[in-house]
Structure formats: C-alpha cells, structure tokens
Design a protein around this motif. Structure first.
Motif, PDB file in Angstrom:
ATOM      1  N   SER A  53      -7.404  -4.482   2.282  1.00 40.07           N
ATOM      2  CA  SER A  53      -6.401  -5.036   1.374  1.00 40.07           C
ATOM      3  C   SER A  53      -7.048  -5.799   0.204  1.00 40.07           C
ATOM      4  O   SER A  53      -6.441  -6.015  -0.819  1.00 40.07           O
ATOM      5  N   PRO A 109      -2.758   3.384   2.563  1.00 43.31           N
ATOM      6  CA  PRO A 109      -3.697   2.260   2.422  1.00 43.31           C
ATOM      7  C   PRO A 109      -5.074   2.720   1.952  1.00 43.31           C
ATOM      8  O   PRO A 109      -5.457   3.867   2.148  1.00 43.31           O
ATOM      9  N   ASP A 155       0.808  -1.235   0.000  1.00 39.53           N
ATOM     10  CA  ASP A 155       0.000   0.000   0.000  1.00 39.53           C
ATOM     11  C   ASP A 155       0.836   1.278   0.000  1.00 39.53           C
ATOM     12  O   ASP A 155       0.313   2.374  -0.058  1.00 39.53           O
TER      13      ASP A 155
END
Lengths: 396, 223
Positions: A213, A69, A65
C-alpha cells in the motif's frame, strides 16, 4: 572621487555627530542583516535535516486499490520498463522484540528490497545489503546499524551472528554506519532498527499482507524527481481507471517547499520591521544634514560666489548624505558579522552555523544608498537653492 | 569692459522703498584700476553685488565684456562669476576646511580644468602672491594678510576679466594693508582690470580713477 573625499572630510570634521547620526543606520542595517541571516541559516539547516531523510524520494500511497492491488512483481516491472524510475522500494514496517542471548530490545523492523539501499543513502561498514535473492526467497537475514549492533550484541563485528525478532532467528549479513543525530533518529525515540527482506517481514507480522500500500520510488540518473513523479502518476492513473483519489504521491520536497514559504514570510516580516528602523535612521540623516546645511551657509555662499552652480552644490551635499549612509551601512554589516560569529560560537552544539546572508547584505547596501539619496535630497536642494548674496552675508 | 546704464536696485523694507542704486552709470575700461568710494549705506555693496553678478538689477542695463547680464539664468550667472570675475572679500571668505592650495584650486574644479593643469595654475597663483611655501596650510594657520593673499590667488587663478575687491584691507592692520595694496598695484601693472570698493580715502586714492557713490548715485571724482 574628489567629492567623496570632500564629503569624508566634512564628516570627519564632526566625528561625534556623524557617529550618532550613523547609529540609526547602523542599528537598522544590523536588524535587517542579523534577523534575516538568522532566519535563513536556521531554515537552511532544518531543510538540510529534512532532506537528509531522503530528498530524492517520492512516497506513493495507495488508498483504494480497486481490487487490483500493487504487488512486489509490479514494482519490479515498473522499474524495468520506465527509464526515469531508478528504484522502487515497498515500505512496510513493524515492531518486534529483538533478542540476542540474554539481551533484548524493542525494534522497528523495516521490510525492504534491494533497492532500499539505493533510495535511502545508507552507508555499509561491513557485509552486504539485502539482495534480490533474499527478497525472492524470503531469506531470514537482516542488516542493522552499528549502534544497534553495539547495544544488543556488544560489538560491531557481528556478521553471521543470529538475532531473533519475535522469536524468529535472522542472520546478520551487513552492518550500516549510524546515521548522524538526525530528525529520523529523534523521531524513532530510541527504538533499535533492523532491515529485513520485504517478503520476510510479511511472514513476521500479520498486518503486512502481500499487498503493497505504500512504497518509495527514486528518480534515475539524468531524470528529475518531477519527471519520475509524472511517470508514476500516469502509471497509477492508468491502473486505477483515471481516479486520482485512489493514490497520493508526496515528496520531501513538499516539506522543503513549506519550509521555504515559512522562511520567506518570516524574512519579509522581519525585513519589513528592519526597513522601518532604517527609514527612521534616514530621517536622522536628513535632520543632521539640514543642520549641516544651515551651519555651512557661508561656505555655500563662498562656493557659489566663485562659480559653483546649483547642481554642484546639490551633488556635494547629496554625496555627503549618501556617504554618511554608506559608512553606517558598512559599519552595520561589520557589526552584524561579528554578532553572527558570536551567536554561532554560542550555539555551536546545535550544529547550526549562522552566517551572513549575501543577498541581504546586497539588499541593505542598495537600501542604504536609496535612503541616502531620498533623505539627502531635501537638505541638498535647500543648500542649492540659497542665493549667493544671502548665503555670503549669513552670520557676518 | 563694464558698462552700467541707468542701473537701479530697489529694496522693499517694510512699507518703504529704498533705492540702493538710483540710475547709476559707470564705465570701466579694460586694464583700468578703479576705486569706488562711499560711506556705509551708500549702495556700495549693492553695486558690488551687481558688478559681481551675485545679484541682478531691477532696472537699467549691465554689460560685462559687451554681454548683457540681466538675461542670464542662475546657472549662467554662476558660470560668469566662475570665469570672468575674481572676488576678494573683506573677510577673506576662504573655506576653513580646505588648505590654501585647495581653496585656490576650487574655482578651477568648478570650471572642469584637468588635474595636472589645475596643479600647475594653483602653483603659479600662489607663487604670484608669495605663498607657495604655505600651500598646505589651513586658513586658520595663516595670518590675516596671508589669508587675503590666498584669496587674491584664488581670484587670479582663473585669469578673470575683472578682479572685484570689496574692502580688501578692511580686516587688516596698516602694514599688511599696504602690502596687499602694493600687490593690487602690481596686478594692475601686469594688465589686470581691478575694481576696488572701499570707504577709506587713503586706499581709494591709490587707484588711477575714483568714483564716488552716495545714496545710490555715482559721481566721477577724477579721471
């Protein structure tokens, strides 16, 4: 037409021989049609299984990331700004022990947003799905499939009941229709399922931070998945400094494509083997046509004496060979149809229906025609080349 | 009509050259009824094959309706046989799988005659030989005489310049032979040109003119 009628008659004059000759073609066509149809039917039913997992779905994984993120807010922004992307759902899952009264069971808990409902084609029986406000406020609500409700709570109509997941109580707000006996349920191995707000899941388990994620995206109406993929890719490239190793986008289509390649390969392999047996059948046709030509030398002589040209005789015997092939082909297709019906009846529980593949039927008809012409040409030419006097005096 | 000028045909049998036809000369005029008589091995069959355009001569010239034949290709010969010559063979040579009317129809199919006209002409031809009631029968269901009548009908149906009969009564008993010969007489009287090949003097004598063949040479017997 006249020639076809004559050909049918001379084939009919020697039924047993014609039947034995055609056997080669019949078996060849059967092998071709049945094998290819089996592979195709099996592939298409596996492919539809795969696509029932959600074919209009892209899975995005962020592996690096770079300090920025992806957050839930980002997903919402993207959906708002990009017209081709319809919905985004973060993917987070955890396992938990679920309890209701004295009953308990192992659960796969999915953290979802309101969009999950749209992306995975879920069917509600009663209540509602996780709402945007539930996600925003980390409400302790859950949506469960009817099977889970029946097993854990004992009955379907369980709106408002509270089940506890790892000791935290969640109110049931919606009940989903059970999925069919699909690959997904087989893979989940008997675990119960519950959907709770994404934000609630992050509190439930420690391994799901606020960083996302993995997430799903769906394409908006009027846009293809490829277009959505392209847009998503550009967004992420921009975000991660043009580093395309930082993330991956995959789709169910890729699995389908792989299946398609495997089935194509199998089709070519099996089709090739069947084609060889058809060629062997063609040699049988040629053999019997040579015998026929010799037997009918006198007839050829008579026909030539009363004015049949080379071409006429050639066409006559060629049509006979082709008609023989096409008859065999028709019988072969008919028998194949029967065999596929029987296989379908036997494997009815496997929920795969084996049906005649139209393309391979057309292919086998063309192939048989070609074989008739190719293997009929030599005997027909032999007949056409006979000299009328020799032919006329043959055998008396 | 038919003109053979010094026609020769040589067969090579082993080391020996056999003159099946040795400078044969023959003239057949339109509407003539000629019989060619000779013992077996005299070159009768070779002559018949050449007149019937089933074979081509090695030397000399053959004119059919004023046209030289030797220059023709195989397909052109087929066309000549189809349109100008009607064959009647000793062994009938009907196609066993086809009914009487289909046998008669065959040369018309090869000519590309339309279906309606074909049926009309086949009917006329079978009527002419008195077999219209047996049109649907297969050759095996007909007697020898009837089969030969079908063969005659097949020869007639194309309205050929020449009817070529090779021992037409060879496989028939004397009563049927007489009937068939009677039919040839009638056909001759109606203006058909007929060449009849035989070894039988009685049969040959029924023609208006007899040509003798021996060792490949032709001699006029009477005119």
């Amino acid at each position: 037409m006249m020639a076809v009628k004559m050909a049918l008659r001379s084939i009919g004059a020697n039924k047993m021989r014609a039947a034995l000759t055609m056997l080669g073609i019949i078996i060849g066509v059967m092998a071709l049609v049945v094998l290819v149809s089996l592979v195709d039917s099996a592939t298409s039913s596996i492919t539809s299984e795969v696509s029932s997992l959600g074919s209009s779905l892209l899975t995005v994984r962020v592996s690096d990331d770079k300090g920025i993120p992806v957050k839930l807010q980002d997903l919402e922004n993207w959906v708002d700004t990009e017209p081709s992307i319809a919905a985004m759902a973060p993917y987070a899952t955890s396992t938990a022990t679920g309890k209701f009264g004295t009953e308990s069971a192992d659960f796969n808990v999915y953290g979802v947003t309101q969009d999950e409902y749209k992306i995975q084609s879920m069917q509600l029986i009663m209540g509602r799905f996780i709402a945007a406000s539930d996600v925003k406020n980390s409400n302790r609500v859950c949506v469960i499939p009817e099977g889970t409700a029946e097993d854990l709570i004992g009955y379907k109509d369980c709106l408002g009941k509270e089940i506890s997941l790892n000791g935290i109580k969640y109110t049931v707000v919606g009940v989903l229709e059970d999925e069919e006996e699909s690959l997904a349920t087989i893979l989940s191995g008997g675990m119960k399922t519950a959907y709770i707000p994404y934000t609630s899941l992050m509190r439930l388990s420690t391994d799901n931070g606020s960083t996302i994620s993995t997430f799903y995206i769906g394409a908006a109406e009027g846009y293809t998945l490829d277009q959505a993929e392209e847009v998503m890719k550009n967004l992420l490239l921009e975000r991660f400094n043009e580093d395309d190793d930082a993330f991956s986008i995959s789709s169910q289509n890729m699995i389908e494509e792989a299946m398609g390649r495997i089935s194509n390969f199998l089709n070519i392999l099996l089709g090739g083997i069947a084609a060889i047996s058809l060629i062997v059948g063609g040699i049988g046709i040629m053999n019997i046509m040579l015998v026929t030509v010799t037997e009918r030398t006198r007839e050829i002589g008579i026909r030539k004496a009363i004015g049949a040209s080379r071409r006429t005789i050639l066409v006559q015997f060629l049509i006979e060979a082709v008609v023989l092939c096409m008859l065999g082909c028709a019988l072969g297709i008919f028998v194949s149809w029967g065999i596929l019906q029987i296989i379908s009846a036997i494997t009815v529980s496997a929920s795969i229906s084996f049906r005649l593949n139209g393309r391979v039927v057309v292919l086998s008809v063309l192939f048989c025609f070609l074989i008739g012409v190719i293997f009929g040409l030599y005997p027909a030419n032999k007949a056409a080349k006979m000299k009328p006097i020799d032919a006329l005096h043959y055998g008396g | 009509m038919i003109e053979l000028r010094d026609v020769s045909k040589i067969y090579q049998i082993g080391d020996e050259r056999v003159h099946a036809l040795d400078h044969a000369n023959l003239h057949v005029y339109p509407k003539e009824f000629v019989s060619i008589i000779g013992p077996s091995g005299s070159g009768k069959s070779t002559l018949m094959n050449i007149i019937g355009c089933l074979d081509v001569a090695d030397g000399g010239q053959y004119l059919l309706d004023g046209m030289p034949i030797e220059a023709y290709s195989e397909n052109e010969l087929a066309n000549v046989r189809n349109r100008k010559i009607g064959f009647v063979f000793q062994s009938f040579n009907l196609i066993a799988k086809l009914s009487a009317e289909e046998n008669v129809e065959l040369p018309l199919i090869y000519q590309g005659v339309k279906r309606a006209e074909r049926q009309q002409r086949v009917h006329e031809a079978l009527e002419r030989v008195g077999l219209s009631k047996r049109a649907k029968h297969l050759p095996t269901e007909l007697s020898g005489g009837q089969q030969q009548r079908v063969a005659v009908a097949r020869a007639l149906v194309t309205k050929p310049s020449l009817i070529l009969a090779d021992e037409p009564t060879g496989n028939l008993d004397s009563k049927t032979s007489r009937e068939i010969m009677q039919m040839f007489q009638e056909l001759h009287e109606q203006g058909n040109t007929i060449v009849l090949i035989t070894h039988d003097n009685d049969i040959a004598r029924q023609a208006k003119r007899i040509v003798h063949i021996l060792d490949g040479r032709l001699t006029e017997v009477s005119l």
